[in-house]
Design a protein around this motif. Structure first.
Motif, PDB file in Angstrom:
ATOM      1  N   ILE A 171       0.835  -1.200   0.000  1.00 30.22           N
ATOM      2  CA  ILE A 171       0.000   0.000   0.000  1.00 30.22           C
ATOM      3  C   ILE A 171       0.871   1.253   0.000  1.00 30.22           C
ATOM      4  N   GLU A 172       0.515   2.204  -0.864  1.00 30.74           N
ATOM      5  CA  GLU A 172       1.212   3.484  -0.884  1.00 30.74           C
ATOM      6  C   GLU A 172       0.741   4.304   0.313  1.00 30.74           C
ATOM      7  N   VAL A 173       1.613   4.437   1.309  1.00 33.00           N
ATOM      8  CA  VAL A 173       1.250   5.124   2.546  1.00 33.00           C
ATOM      9  C   VAL A 173       1.183   6.622   2.296  1.00 33.00           C
ATOM     10  N   SER A 174       0.105   7.245   2.757  1.00 28.78           N
ATOM     11  CA  SER A 174      -0.041   8.689   2.617  1.00 28.78           C
ATOM     12  C   SER A 174      -1.003   9.209   3.670  1.00 28.78           C
ATOM     13  N   GLU A 175      -0.603  10.250   4.356  1.00 25.33           N
ATOM     14  CA  GLU A 175      -1.469  10.879   5.361  1.00 25.33           C
ATOM     15  C   GLU A 175      -2.630  11.621   4.703  1.00 25.33           C
ATOM     16  N   LEU A 176      -2.516  11.793   3.385  1.00 28.29           N
ATOM     17  CA  LEU A 176      -3.569  12.515   2.665  1.00 28.29           C
ATOM     18  C   LEU A 176      -4.806  11.654   2.413  1.00 28.29           C
ATOM     19  N   LYS A 177      -4.654  10.326   2.567  1.00 32.07           N
ATOM     20  CA  LYS A 177      -5.768   9.408   2.306  1.00 32.07           C
ATOM     21  C   LYS A 177      -6.707   9.288   3.511  1.00 32.07           C
ATOM     22  N   LYS A 178      -7.993   9.107   3.222  1.00 33.90           N
ATOM     23  CA  LYS A 178      -8.960   8.803   4.286  1.00 33.90           C
ATOM     24  C   LYS A 178      -8.871   7.345   4.684  1.00 33.90           C
ATOM     25  N   ASN A 179      -8.537   6.505   3.708  1.00 31.31           N
ATOM     26  CA  ASN A 179      -8.397   5.066   3.927  1.00 31.31           C
ATOM     27  C   ASN A 179      -7.088   4.631   3.260  1.00 31.31           C
ATOM     28  N   PRO A 180      -6.267   3.814   3.938  1.00 31.83           N
ATOM     29  CA  PRO A 180      -4.979   3.408   3.344  1.00 31.83           C
ATOM     30  C   PRO A 180      -5.122   2.745   1.978  1.00 31.83           C
ATOM     31  N   MET A 181      -6.289   2.112   1.714  1.00 35.29           N
ATOM     32  CA  MET A 181      -6.494   1.397   0.449  1.00 35.29           C
ATOM     33  C   MET A 181      -6.983   2.294  -0.679  1.00 35.29           C
ATOM     34  N   ASP A 182      -7.351   3.531  -0.388  1.00 30.79           N
ATOM     35  CA  ASP A 182      -7.788   4.451  -1.442  1.00 30.79           C
ATOM     36  C   ASP A 182      -6.664   4.635  -2.461  1.00 30.79           C
ATOM     37  N   PHE A 183      -7.035   4.728  -3.718  1.00 32.47           N
ATOM     38  CA  PHE A 183      -5.995   4.824  -4.753  1.00 32.47           C
ATOM     39  C   PHE A 183      -6.050   6.155  -5.500  1.00 32.47           C
ATOM     40  N   VAL A 184      -4.920   6.491  -6.117  1.00 33.36           N
ATOM     41  CA  VAL A 184      -4.727   7.800  -6.753  1.00 33.36           C
ATOM     42  C   VAL A 184      -5.410   7.874  -8.120  1.00 33.36           C
ATOM     43  N   LEU A 185      -6.162   8.951  -8.305  1.00 32.73           N
ATOM     44  CA  LEU A 185      -6.711   9.276  -9.622  1.00 32.73           C
ATOM     45  C   LEU A 185      -5.871  10.372 -10.283  1.00 32.73           C
ATOM     46  N   TRP A 186      -5.385  11.283  -9.460  1.00 37.31           N
ATOM     47  CA  TRP A 186      -4.597  12.405  -9.963  1.00 37.31           C
ATOM     48  C   TRP A 186      -3.586  12.811  -8.903  1.00 37.31           C
ATOM     49  N   LYS A 187      -2.383  13.218  -9.322  1.00 41.65           N
ATOM     50  CA  LYS A 187      -1.379  13.652  -8.349  1.00 41.65           C
ATOM     51  C   LYS A 187      -0.557  14.800  -8.914  1.00 41.65           C
ATOM     52  N   PRO A 188      -0.014  15.635  -8.042  1.00 41.48           N
ATOM     53  CA  PRO A 188       0.765  16.782  -8.509  1.00 41.48           C
ATOM     54  C   PRO A 188       2.059  16.350  -9.194  1.00 41.48           C
ATOM     55  N   SER A 189       2.523  17.187 -10.112  1.00 38.51           N
ATOM     56  CA  SER A 189       3.811  16.966 -10.781  1.00 38.51           C
ATOM     57  C   SER A 189       4.739  18.135 -10.485  1.00 38.51           C
ATOM     58  N   SER A 190       6.012  17.801 -10.316  1.00 35.44           N
ATOM     59  CA  SER A 190       6.991  18.862 -10.131  1.00 35.44           C
ATOM     60  C   SER A 190       7.245  19.540 -11.481  1.00 35.44           C
ATOM     61  N   GLU A 191       7.968  20.643 -11.452  1.00 35.60           N
ATOM     62  CA  GLU A 191       8.229  21.390 -12.686  1.00 35.60           C
ATOM     63  C   GLU A 191       9.003  20.556 -13.707  1.00 35.60           C
ATOM     64  N   ASN A 192       9.842  19.645 -13.214  1.00 39.04           N
ATOM     65  CA  ASN A 192      10.670  18.836 -14.115  1.00 39.04           C
ATOM     66  C   ASN A 192       9.990  17.567 -14.609  1.00 39.04           C
ATOM     67  N   ASP A 193       8.857  17.211 -14.017  1.00 35.14           N
ATOM     68  CA  ASP A 193       8.142  15.994 -14.409  1.00 35.14           C
ATOM     69  C   ASP A 193       6.999  16.320 -15.369  1.00 35.14           C
ATOM     70  N   PRO A 194       6.548  15.344 -16.167  1.00 32.45           N
ATOM     71  CA  PRO A 194       5.411  15.585 -17.065  1.00 32.45           C
ATOM     72  C   PRO A 194       4.186  16.021 -16.266  1.00 32.45           C
ATOM     73  N   GLY A 195       3.469  17.006 -16.783  1.00 35.89           N
ATOM     74  CA  GLY A 195       2.289  17.480 -16.058  1.00 35.89           C
ATOM     75  C   GLY A 195       1.321  18.203 -16.977  1.00 35.89           C
ATOM     76  N   TRP A 196       0.062  18.221 -16.553  1.00 39.79           N
ATOM     77  CA  TRP A 196      -1.001  18.881 -17.304  1.00 39.79           C
ATOM     78  C   TRP A 196      -1.861  19.694 -16.334  1.00 39.79           C
ATOM     79  N   ASN A 197      -2.445  20.746 -16.842  1.00 42.38           N
ATOM     80  CA  ASN A 197      -3.304  21.579 -16.005  1.00 42.38           C
ATOM     81  C   ASN A 197      -4.597  20.852 -15.672  1.00 42.38           C
ATOM     82  N   SER A 198      -5.079  21.081 -14.458  1.00 45.92           N
ATOM     83  CA  SER A 198      -6.332  20.464 -14.018  1.00 45.92           C
ATOM     84  C   SER A 198      -6.957  21.357 -12.948  1.00 45.92           C
ATOM     85  N   PRO A 199      -8.220  21.093 -12.555  1.00 42.15           N
ATOM     86  CA  PRO A 199      -8.843  21.872 -11.483  1.00 42.15           C
ATOM     87  C   PRO A 199      -8.103  21.752 -10.150  1.00 42.15           C
TER      88      PRO A 199
END
Length: 449
Positions: A171-199
């Protein structure tokens, strides 16, 4: 004739009669490669299994829409880019070219549609936004997570409850999750990593999202078959089902889930740390695409397959034998109601039938010879003619003419000294290397087997 195709559905864990949504247009999605490294023989098994299913479905139904994606945005790609100090696009384009070359060498037909993840970011943003609005997902500091407790059937595909999944998963541990098993739909990108604008700010999609978006775009909200390797059942396919069903208010996503078993190397799991990764490119260079393809189909797709030299040498000998009856024929429908391929894509049973047809054809049965050639082509074999096969064998023989003549000379001396055991041993050694020798009246000649 109405054919009765049966497939083992991973969702129900039962062999079921295949009932398409529309018999005039079969819809199938198979998870394609993440283009960060050269594809290996484990990837090849998935390619060949679903290519064979694709051929069978076309023979039965005619029109088949086959979608196989390319993942060209992923953490693994970013990691390789930084490690090797290479541009991401350069990596993805290079590996995609190698992948296509590998597919051609295995005689895998191109899918109807081969979408790239980076061409569908807008659709992924839209689905993420929709899941938040429907209260199946939540945003926290630029991350968007799917709430797995909101989907009652989560775990059905892998046949496990949430506690079992939690204990058995990385499991990807993150304090941002409500449940440890919740999975990522979208995540931030640093300036050097591929990224697209979103809400939710500049970022990139989670891995699972792309297949839900692309399968819906090209096949609809509900389609016939979804497939991939056994390792994708959890979490990838489990998460696909959750997000697609919740977004579209459906109880099911794909009607049939098909998964192929793992490939081991000499009874060991393939691993970079062990150093036993065999790329498709190297395998076909050594044995030919046809030999590799037949080897991958020699076991039932749902079972494990052990990759070893004995397996490959046996398949090479089989292909070589079969080419003695090679004939240019028009591919025709050779199926009947009792056909083994209709019984959950039973390729070992079908290969046994090809052997039977070969034996009959060898005795002069012309009808069996035609059926034999068509059966080979249905499995994706005989894509090169007999002369091309013979040329491949010559080019692929790791033995010099000088060595052959030296061995023949040694055998001549052994016979002269009445050391017939050594003479027989030399003949056998040459035969194992693909060289046949023949004693004539005043000389010994040789040729490739």
């Amino acid at each position: 004739m109405t054919y009765k195709l049966k497939l083992t559905n991973s969702l129900t864990r039962k062999k079921e009669l295949f009932k398409p949504l529309n018999s005039n247009k079969i819809t199938m999605y198979s998870c394609g490669p993440t283009v960060y490294d050269n594809p290996h023989v484990g990837n090849a098994r998935t390619l060949v299994v679903f290519d064979t299913l694709y051929r069978l479905l076309k023979m039965i139904y005619g029109k088949v829409i086959y979608v196989r994606n390319i993942t060209d945005v992923d953490d693994k790609i970013i990691e390789i880019s930084k490690k090797n100090k290479k541009n991401i696009q350069e990596i993805t384009e290079t590996v995609t070219k190698i992948f296509h070359k590998d597919c051609a060498s295995l005689n895998c037909e191109m899918p109807t549609i081969e979408p790239k993840a980076t061409d569908h970011i807008e659709g992924m943003v839209a689905m993420t936004k929709s899941l938040i609005e429907k209260n199946f997902a939540y945003e926290n500091k630029g991350h968007v997570f799917f709430s797995i407790t909101k989907f009652k059937n989560y775990g059905k595909l892998s046949n496990k409850n949430l506690d079992e999944l939690k204990s058995g998963a990385r499991i990807e541990v993150s304090e941002l999750k409500k449940n440890p098993m919740d999975f990522v739909l979208w995540k931030p990108s640093s300036e050097n990593d591929p990224g697209w604008n979103s809400p939710w700010g500049r970022g990139r999609p989670g891995w699972h999202l792309e297949c839900s978006v692309m399968s819906e775009k090209y096949l609809g909200k509900n389609f016939d078959i979804h497939g991939g390797g056994l390792d994708l059942i959890f979490p990838h396919h489990e998460n696909e089902i959750a997000q697609s069903c919740c977004n579209n208010s459906l109880d099911y996503f794909a009607n049939y889930w098909i998964h192929n078993g793992f490939v081991t190397i000499n009874k060991e799991k393939m691993s970079k740390s062990v150093g036993n990764i065999i790329t498709i490119s190297n395998a076909v260079k050594k044995y030919s695409g046809q030999v590799v393809r037949l080897a991958l189909l020699s076991a039932h797709y749902s079972q494990p397959l052990d990759w070893n030299d004995e397996l490959l040498e046996n398949q090479k000998a089989t292909i070589d034998k079969w080419y003695s009856l090679y004939e240019e024929t028009e591919s025709k429908n050779i199926l009947d109601d009792s056909e083994s391929l209709l019984d959950d894509l039973n390729t070992p049973g079908f290969i046994a039938k090809i052997h039977e047809l070969f034996n009959k054809a060898s005795k002069g049965d012309q009808k069996s010879k035609i059926l034999f050639n068509n059966a080979c082509r249905l499995l994706g074999l005989f894509n090169i003619n007999k002369n091309q096969w013979e040329n491949f064998k010559k080019l692929n023989t790791n033995i010099s003419k000088k060595f052959i003549l030296k061995m023949i000379d040694e055998r001549f001396k052994a016979k002269k000294n009445k050391n017939f055991d050594l003479a027989d041993k030399i003949r056998e050694e040459l035969l194992n290397k693909g060289i046949v020798i023949e004693d004539l009246k005043d000389k010994t000649v040789w040729k490739f087997k």
